[in-house]
Design an enzyme around this catalytic site. Structure first.
Site, PDB file in Angstrom:
ATOM      1  N   ASP A 215     -10.669   1.915 -11.315  1.00 47.46           N
ATOM      2  CA  ASP A 215     -10.623   0.502 -10.938  1.00 47.46           C
ATOM      3  C   ASP A 215     -11.779  -0.228 -11.621  1.00 47.46           C
ATOM      4  OD1 ASP A 215      -9.573  -1.241  -8.149  1.00 47.46           O
ATOM      5  OD2 ASP A 215     -11.300  -1.921  -9.295  1.00 47.46           O
TER       6      ASP A 215
ATOM      7  N   ASP B 171      -6.031  -4.043 -13.270  1.00 46.77           N
ATOM      8  CA  ASP B 171      -7.339  -3.389 -13.423  1.00 46.77           C
ATOM      9  C   ASP B 171      -7.427  -2.025 -12.758  1.00 46.77           C
ATOM     10  OD1 ASP B 171      -7.831  -3.958 -10.661  1.00 46.77           O
ATOM     11  OD2 ASP B 171      -9.963  -4.210 -11.087  1.00 46.77           O
ATOM     12  N   GLU B 172      -6.287  -1.471 -12.358  1.00 50.76           N
ATOM     13  CA  GLU B 172      -6.347  -0.299 -11.493  1.00 50.76           C
ATOM     14  C   GLU B 172      -5.179   0.651 -11.771  1.00 50.76           C
ATOM     15  OE1 GLU B 172      -6.090  -0.012  -6.639  1.00 50.76           O
ATOM     16  OE2 GLU B 172      -6.016  -1.936  -7.638  1.00 50.76           O
TER      17      GLU B 172
END
Ligand code: DCP
Ligand code: MG
Length: 370
Positions: free
Chosen positions: A16, A112-113
């Site tokens: 993340d 983002d993860e």
């Protein structure tokens, strides 16, 4: 402990990015570095919520999804920065490319993860911790950004772990540490426990994993439905959900059932135009072009047919989609037929594009909807 055979334990990494949008903005604009800022929202504090806050702003209690007004009250000197989604998307593609050097089992949860299953990593590195380190380093070297990683034997624990040493963190929770770790975990950290469930649990005297562990499976199911079964297993470190790479999009379409039966082409054509607009929008949004256009017709007796036409070059052109749908309709329509549903879909795409989950919404959450 997981009941699986030790040799079959998986190696799962959850990655993340740290303060994602805010870090990208600070990276690209030196004047923003070291400053309390939020991305999104409005500086007048009039409306809107902020997407995220830089770590400097978080010190004042500013958080994602907070109204601009609240952010301003907590941190009067906070700067409001306009989001640049195209840049975030580019960074997101780049980190996914970095992940793909190590494994093809990548399940993005948002820009983002992602979860990675590196049980059998492509380079034969073997150590999930080493892979996580290498990925973090590549993100630093190639993107000048930091990410945090959690490493464990299942998705749930890996995700909790990635959050533990933020920013720029790396946390490993090995098989022998999982159960003790889960016992200390506050109930609100459990997957599928939102505010409502957390309140209910606290009223029942359940505050931590240890409290949950004292409950029989049946009791948990009685109180929390299907999620109860998940809680029972997860608190024992058992989470067998696989890392599921996104599926290739096979078709993009839209259909509509009408409140009354359509009986003439004049009635059907505007409906087909409307459906074509929806399909056209979906194609362009996902950057897809299709070679095949398909019409679906369901009659009042529930009989259903489909008719397709294919083209030599892929298209996302609205005029082509609606004209084709109407032509296929005219060719199949016979007077007196009563039509209950029409659908237009496109398939046979020119390029391989992966389906995206809604940003920020972990794919499994809906399973435990509150
Ligand atoms: N985001 C958003 N709205 C939210 C939550 C997040 O628009 N309610 C966006 C902005 C974030 C990005 O998604 O930068 C990633 O979300 P994260 O929850 O991972 O938050 P951050 O990366 O900003 O911070 P952290 O370091 O806590 O991961
Ligand atoms: Mg993040």
């Amino acid at each position: 402990m997981d009941t699986e055979n030790k040799n079959q334990l998986r190696k799962i990494i959850h990655i993340d990015m740290d303060a994602f949008y805010a870090s990208v903005e600070q990276r690209d604009n030196p004047e923003l570095r070291g400053k309390a800022l939020v991305v999104g929202g409005s500086p007048e504090g009039r409306g809107g919520v902020v997407a995220t806050a830089s770590y400097e702003a978080r010190k004042f209690g500013v958080r994602s999804a907070m109204p601009s007004k609240t952010a301003l009250r907590l941190c009067p000197h906070v700067l409001f920065v306009r989001p640049r989604f195209a840049v975030y998307k580019e960074v997101s593609n780049h980190i996914r490319e970095i992940f793909s050097r190590y494994t093809d089992l990548i399940e993005p949860l948002s820009l983002d993860e992602a979860y990675l299953d590196v049980t059998n990593d492509k380079l034969g590195i073997g150590s999930a911790i080493d892979i996580a380190k290498a990925i973090k380093q590549a993100i630093k070297d190639e993107l000048n950004l930091t990410a945090s990683a959690g490493v464990s034997i299942n998705k749930f624990v890996a995700k909790i772990a990635s959050d533990m040493n933020k920013p720029d963190g790396l946390k490993f929770i090995g098989p022998s540490a999982i159960e003790a770790f889960m016992e200390t975990l506050p109930v609100e950290k459990f997957h599928g426990v939102g505010k409502v469930t957390a309140e209910k649990m606290k009223k029942m005297g359940l505050f931590t994993g240890a409290d949950l562990k004292n409950m029989e499976e049946e009791q948990l199911v009685n109180h929390f439905g299907k999620s109860g079964r998940f809680f029972y297993r997860i608190v024992r470190g058992i989470d067998e959900r696989p890392v599921e790479p996104d599926q290739e999009t096979k078709s993009v379409g839209a259909e509509d059932t009408f409140p009354y039966d359509l009986t003439t082409l004049e009635e059907m054509e505007p409906e087909l135009d409307k459906l074509s607009i929806v399909v056209h929008n979906r194609l362009t949004k996902n950057n897809l072009k299709a070679r095949t256009i398909t019409l679906k017709v369901k009659y009042s007796d529930f009989k259903q047919i489909t008719r397709s036409q294919s083209f030599p070059t892929p298209t996302d052109d609205l005029e082509t989609i609606s004209a084709t749908a109407k032509k296929l309709m005219a060719a199949t329509f016979v007077d007196e037929q009563k039509i209950r549903l029409l659908g237009v879909s496109t398939s046979n795409f020119g390029e391989l594009v992966v389906k995206q989950k809604a940003d920020g919404v972990p794919g499994q959450l809906e399973l435990f909807g509150e």
